[in-house]
Design an enzyme around this catalytic site. Sequence first.
Site, PDB file in Angstrom:
ATOM      1  N   GLY A  17      48.500  33.121  38.012  1.00 33.76           N
ATOM      2  CA  GLY A  17      48.442  33.174  39.472  1.00 33.76           C
ATOM      3  C   GLY A  17      47.132  33.726  39.999  1.00 33.76           C
ATOM      4  O   GLY A  17      46.467  33.107  40.838  1.00 33.76           O
ATOM      5  N   ALA A  18      46.745  34.890  39.495  1.00 33.93           N
ATOM      6  CA  ALA A  18      45.555  35.548  40.027  1.00 33.93           C
ATOM      7  C   ALA A  18      45.175  36.698  39.114  1.00 33.93           C
ATOM      8  O   ALA A  18      45.928  37.062  38.211  1.00 33.93           O
ATOM      9  CB  ALA A  18      45.848  36.087  41.431  1.00 33.93           C
ATOM     10  N   MET A  19      43.991  37.288  39.374  1.00 34.86           N
ATOM     11  CA  MET A  19      43.506  38.361  38.503  1.00 34.86           C
ATOM     12  C   MET A  19      42.822  39.432  39.328  1.00 34.86           C
ATOM     13  O   MET A  19      41.982  39.140  40.167  1.00 34.86           O
ATOM     14  CB  MET A  19      42.549  37.754  37.467  1.00 34.86           C
ATOM     15  CG  MET A  19      41.931  38.766  36.540  1.00 34.86           C
ATOM     16  SD  MET A  19      43.203  39.608  35.521  1.00 34.86           S
ATOM     17  CE  MET A  19      42.429  41.203  35.334  1.00 34.86           C
ATOM     18  N   GLU A  20      43.186  40.678  39.020  1.00 34.50           N
ATOM     19  CA  GLU A  20      42.811  41.823  39.841  1.00 34.50           C
ATOM     20  C   GLU A  20      41.446  42.423  39.533  1.00 34.50           C
ATOM     21  O   GLU A  20      41.240  43.618  39.768  1.00 34.50           O
ATOM     22  CB  GLU A  20      43.879  42.905  39.679  1.00 34.50           C
ATOM     23  CG  GLU A  20      43.930  43.589  38.288  1.00 34.50           C
ATOM     24  CD  GLU A  20      44.947  43.019  37.315  1.00 34.50           C
ATOM     25  OE1 GLU A  20      45.299  41.834  37.462  1.00 34.50           O
ATOM     26  OE2 GLU A  20      45.381  43.746  36.407  1.00 34.50           O
ATOM     27  N   ASN A  21      40.466  41.649  39.026  1.00 33.07           N
ATOM     28  CA  ASN A  21      39.146  42.197  38.708  1.00 33.07           C
ATOM     29  C   ASN A  21      38.660  43.128  39.817  1.00 33.07           C
ATOM     30  O   ASN A  21      38.802  42.831  40.991  1.00 33.07           O
ATOM     31  CB  ASN A  21      38.136  41.062  38.562  1.00 33.07           C
ATOM     32  CG  ASN A  21      38.678  39.912  37.765  1.00 33.07           C
ATOM     33  OD1 ASN A  21      39.051  40.081  36.626  1.00 33.07           O
ATOM     34  ND2 ASN A  21      38.782  38.739  38.398  1.00 33.07           N
ATOM     35  N   GLU A  73      47.708  41.814  43.652  1.00 34.41           N
ATOM     36  CA  GLU A  73      46.376  42.043  43.065  1.00 34.41           C
ATOM     37  C   GLU A  73      45.686  43.208  43.777  1.00 34.41           C
ATOM     38  O   GLU A  73      44.994  44.006  43.158  1.00 34.41           O
ATOM     39  CB  GLU A  73      45.505  40.775  43.128  1.00 34.41           C
ATOM     40  CG  GLU A  73      46.142  39.518  42.530  1.00 34.41           C
ATOM     41  CD  GLU A  73      46.722  39.690  41.131  1.00 34.41           C
ATOM     42  OE1 GLU A  73      46.263  40.569  40.379  1.00 34.41           O
ATOM     43  OE2 GLU A  73      47.674  38.945  40.782  1.00 34.41           O
ATOM     44  N   HIS A 101      46.998  46.483  42.488  1.00 32.16           N
ATOM     45  CA  HIS A 101      46.467  46.829  41.165  1.00 32.16           C
ATOM     46  C   HIS A 101      45.245  47.742  41.268  1.00 32.16           C
ATOM     47  O   HIS A 101      44.905  48.419  40.299  1.00 32.16           O
ATOM     48  CB  HIS A 101      46.043  45.558  40.418  1.00 32.16           C
ATOM     49  CG  HIS A 101      47.098  44.977  39.518  1.00 32.16           C
ATOM     50  ND1 HIS A 101      47.850  45.732  38.654  1.00 32.16           N
ATOM     51  CD2 HIS A 101      47.497  43.691  39.312  1.00 32.16           C
ATOM     52  CE1 HIS A 101      48.672  44.944  37.966  1.00 32.16           C
ATOM     53  NE2 HIS A 101      48.487  43.702  38.358  1.00 32.16           N
TER      54      HIS A 101
HETATM   55  N1  B3K Z   1      46.798  40.835  35.360  1.00 30.96           N
HETATM   56  C1  B3K Z   1      46.810  39.416  35.564  1.00 30.96           C
HETATM   57  C2  B3K Z   1      47.409  38.647  34.439  1.00 30.96           C
HETATM   58  C3  B3K Z   1      46.511  38.389  33.309  1.00 30.96           C
HETATM   59  C4  B3K Z   1      47.140  37.442  32.313  1.00 30.96           C
HETATM   60  C5  B3K Z   1      46.345  37.305  31.073  1.00 30.96           C
HETATM   61  N2  B3K Z   1      46.900  36.313  30.194  1.00 30.96           N
HETATM   62  C6  B3K Z   1      47.492  39.054  36.829  1.00 30.96           C
HETATM   63  C7  B3K Z   1      48.446  40.026  37.374  1.00 30.96           C
HETATM   64  O1  B3K Z   1      49.471  40.340  36.820  1.00 30.96           O
HETATM   65  O2  B3K Z   1      48.154  40.581  38.394  1.00 30.96           O
HETATM   66 ZN    ZN Z   2      49.715  42.141  37.843  1.00 25.27          ZN
END
Ligand code: B3K
Ligand code: ZN
Length: 869
Positions: A266-270, A303, A306
């Site tokens: 879905g998305a990534m919290e970089n 996100e 996070h």
């Molecule tokens: N932390 C990411 C998920 C990463 C998945 C890697 N295979 C998104 C989330 O849970 O917010």
């Molecule tokens: Zn997450």
Amino acid sequence: MKQGQPQTIYLKDYCAPAYRVDAVSLVFELGEESTQVTCVANYRRNAGVATDAPLELYGERLELLALRVNGRTLTADDYALSDTDLRIFGMSALATVEIVTRIYPQKNTSLEGLYQSSGNFCTQCEAQGFRKITYYPDRPDVMSVFTTQILADKAKYPVLLSNGNLTGSGDLPDGRHWARWEDPFHKPAYLFALVAGNLQHVEDHYTTLSGRDVTLRIYTEAHNIDKCDHAMQSLKRAMQWDEQRFGLEYDLDIYMVVAVDDFNMGAMENKGLNVFNSKLVFASPETATDGDYIAIESVIGHEYFHNWTGNRVTCRDWFQLSLKEGLTVFRDQEFTSDLHSRAVKRIEDVRKLRTHQFAEDASPMAHPIRPAAYMEINNFYTMTVYEKGSEVVRMYQTLLGRDGFRNGMDLYFQRHDGQAVTTEDFLAAMADANGADLAQFQRWYDQAGTPEVAVRMDYDAAAKTCTLHVTQNCPATPEAALKQPFLIPLAVGLLGSEGQDLVGTAVLKLTESAQQFSFNDIPEMPVPSLLRGFSAPVRLSYPYTSAELIFLMKHDSDAFNRWDAGQRLAMETILAMLAAQERGEACGLEHDFISAYQAVLTDANLDPALRAEAMTLPSEADIAEVARPCDPEAIHAIRELIYSTLANALRIDLETLYDALNTDGEYTVDALSIGRRSLKNVCLDYLGRVKDEGIHALCHQQYQEAGNMTDALAALAVLNRIQCPERDAALQHFHDRWQHDALVMDKWFAVQAVSPLPETLAEIQTLMQHPLFDLRNPNKVRALIGSFAMRNPLHFHAQDGSGYVFLADNVLQLDAMNPQIASRMVRPLMSWRHYEPVRSGLMKAQLERIQAQQGLSGDVFEIVSKSLT
Ligand code: B3K
Ligand code: ZN
């Protein structure tokens, strides 16, 4: 692809790193053929570590071009290089290590590390993608400050982004330009991000509680720029909510979200630079459903949340994943509940948990929310770690109260800001902030499986005492056959014969395998309302009669349990009908059942959204979980029989309600409007089961006149189940109208993939050749192949095994390009043991065929081998 059998990694083997990183500086020279990455990191030996300890760096699929320590180029004796790591010997206590590598992002179809999507560069580093960029201690307990310089062709990649604040940029003489980003917060490599491309952005601002101005930007390709407003408003709501509910503010000067089309999840919290699947950013009433609007708000929130639960306080190792994911899902669920309908949100979340997480807990992949072993960590981004993890966090709140929970959160941040910690640290903060003994609660982290709580009630009329006898038991799962009792908060109420609460909600604490709880001064024999609000992730049983369930459907003051009573009644009815059918007996619906549904449907005092939920029968997947050995065809037939019986019996009510709700008006995404649309579409869904051509015309009319995607898609979904000219016309029209919009076309693929019509698999095979279908794009794979295998049990489980062969063919093809997606797609085969013998054998045969494939990825190998053990 990994060669050889993948290794199992154990939590008990955890060792702290020998070296930490004081600072790291990265230079990316982005090219059309390849990209050169220079990584200069200052390492410092940790106290107590032997002076001859080598520096261990991870790296995969990298070409090593240069390797210098403190300015000296290393010779072959100074290091050892393998396919997965680089060990440097003779390290001094402080050392600057410079590594130059070459990578090929344009050829990276795994969508992990640095890759291209629609011609733009982007990254995905969680969990272990950073090691596909450079050699680095790619583990979450190594945190550092990052400086990132990006050099790229200015015309092709005018926008250059990374984490933190922009501290410099300029042009280069050769048509390239550069930008430098500095992130002042210590972070693990999995939160690193880089984006470079031809992107536009929308901008807004947020003033934090303490008065700091934060610039908010959403980046996208130009043609979607007008669909970002909802995501932007959602972000501002999330920022405000976290301040109000948890006292947490954003910390950088800028927060960026980039939407990309090719994304594994879905998305990534970089940190400061979220990368999102475009599906979870773009919304307009014409293109997105109510469900999409809510999901976007929820994931934007997730996100963002996070930033504190994951980024400021991160995980010591990947076994701790639920520390950030369970907690952040709990936070996003609360966000949605506070902004919309709490009861509806709870019902949706519990539905999801019961359908998917309970199934996972009953499968060969069952694992505790804090697993003790894994082969491929990407396989553990599961319903268990996320959704059950969230239920475990919710139980702290149920046990400690909202204020107690908040105190625990405050202490957690006070103790651990800037650290990489464990789930034990979280539990300790909750316990210490409340002076509570939560030692037994630890078992929720260590034991897999869904506990079964059985309740029986005694009523002593003379003494006016009511006693609940409660037992708990947890089935065996791969990590342990015998389970210790859990600490289970069981929220209960007792209802009198008028439907009034004799005892309002009380939270009983189950700690033993068998316990009794007595209530005094109970004037009459009550009906118990158990597990109110789904106070624990357990299966609850009580010998309710149908009459008691109907009574609870009408009167329970707990909205969730009112809904749940209806679900229990439906499930018991379905199971009884399946059993009757198997005995060769005729089966039909009781009059009381029909009137209970009629009462819900026509109860004008009940929130339309709750009425819609109550009218929705347990899914075929839910039934498959309890009807063993499972025959998907029989389940489909019985469920359809109930739907059509109710539809015919309640036709007038359904039509009246449909007409009353089918009013024009501006499309708004508030709880009441969403609820009205969903009830209207539930009515249409029922009416679609009435055999009448007039109904086809009605559906087609709704499809044609719909001013929003929710209504259009709901009508299309009903038509999609019926072989009629209106179906063909609507599908063709949808195609022609939306073929320019990839996300809307995903809906078109998905709807056809779940059709019960006989030619469905053949149609899917044709759709795979459609010019807009692309096996490299995860959204397309999920829409067509995923929907078929996970949401079309009738055809996926066709008795000739064709559905299984189709899935296995695609898993094998996918595995060569994107193991993470292949490993998601293979999971419907995992539960082969639950099916009747013919299907079971056919499913197993496909698992064996996949297992025999040369060069299978570790991702798919882990799932398949665990399934077959
Ligand atoms: N932390 C990411 C998920 C990463 C998945 C890697 N295979 C998104 C989330 O849970 O917010
Ligand atoms: Zn997450």
